[in-house]
Design an enzyme around this catalytic site. Structure first.
Site, mmCIF file in Angstrom:
data_model
loop_
_atom_site.group_PDB
_atom_site.id
_atom_site.type_symbol
_atom_site.label_atom_id
_atom_site.label_comp_id
_atom_site.label_asym_id
_atom_site.label_seq_id
_atom_site.Cartn_x
_atom_site.Cartn_y
_atom_site.Cartn_z
ATOM 1 N N CYS A 1 -11.885 -9.740 8.065
ATOM 2 C CA CYS A 1 -13.920 -10.372 8.033
ATOM 3 C C CYS A 1 -14.314 -8.841 7.789
ATOM 4 O O CYS A 1 -15.293 -9.131 8.123
ATOM 5 C CB CYS A 1 -13.654 -10.907 9.174
ATOM 6 S SG CYS A 1 -13.507 -9.367 10.725
ATOM 7 N N CYS B 1 -1.113 0.886 18.134
ATOM 8 C CA CYS B 1 -0.270 0.968 16.974
ATOM 9 C C CYS B 1 -0.162 -0.160 16.144
ATOM 10 O O CYS B 1 -0.047 -0.903 15.897
ATOM 11 C CB CYS B 1 1.073 1.308 17.863
ATOM 12 S SG CYS B 1 2.876 1.180 16.220
#
Length: 148
Positions: free
Chosen positions: A68, A137
């Site tokens: 997006c 991460c």
């Protein structure tokens, strides 16, 4: 600055409200995304360590959601965690990331998702550098670098 205590609170009690929402069907996402991007972001996949295109890039800019284009992380807070995945200490703003308790694979972790479109990004851990102590991460396949 977010702390691990706040991350746990979001994961268990509810997330910050996103600035906007983007919702599409699985078919619409498949048309928009490359197969690996779809597998990682929409099916909660993980790329192999040290294989992601953004793992060793430290150019100035913003890391945006591949689905997006929502800004997620600023390059200034990226660090080498020696984990094999791009790592960051804080999101670009508090409501950019959504957190979910993840108990898959016999572990308890906190999943990080785009708060705008629910794309799986990776996980956040409490073993990052000071001052936040956080390590986001992330999968390279879930982001794109918008260079300055």
């Amino acid at each position: 600055m977010l702390t691990w205590k706040e991350i746990i609170h979001f994961a268990t009690k509810g997330n910050p409200t996103p600035t906007k929402r983007v919702e599409k069907t699985a078919t619409e996402w498949q048309i928009l995304l490359a197969p690996e991007q779809y597998r990682v972001t929409r099916q909660k996949g993980t790329e192999s360590p040290y294989t992601g295109a953004l793992c060793s890039i430290y150019d100035a800019g913003k890391y945006n959601c591949i689905c997006c284009n929502t800004p997620l992380f600023d390059a200034t807070i990226k660090f080498d965690s020696n984990s094999g995945w791009p790592s960051f200490t804080q999101p670009i703003q508090e409501n950019a990331i959504k957190y979910h308790r993840d108990v898959s694979f016999g572990m308890v972790r906190v999943e990080a998702l785009c708060n705008t479109c629910d794309a799986h990004l990776g996980h956040v851990f409490p073993d990052g550098p000071a001052p936040s102590g956080l390590r986001y991460c992330m999968n390279s396949a879930a982001m794109q670098l918008e260079k300055k």
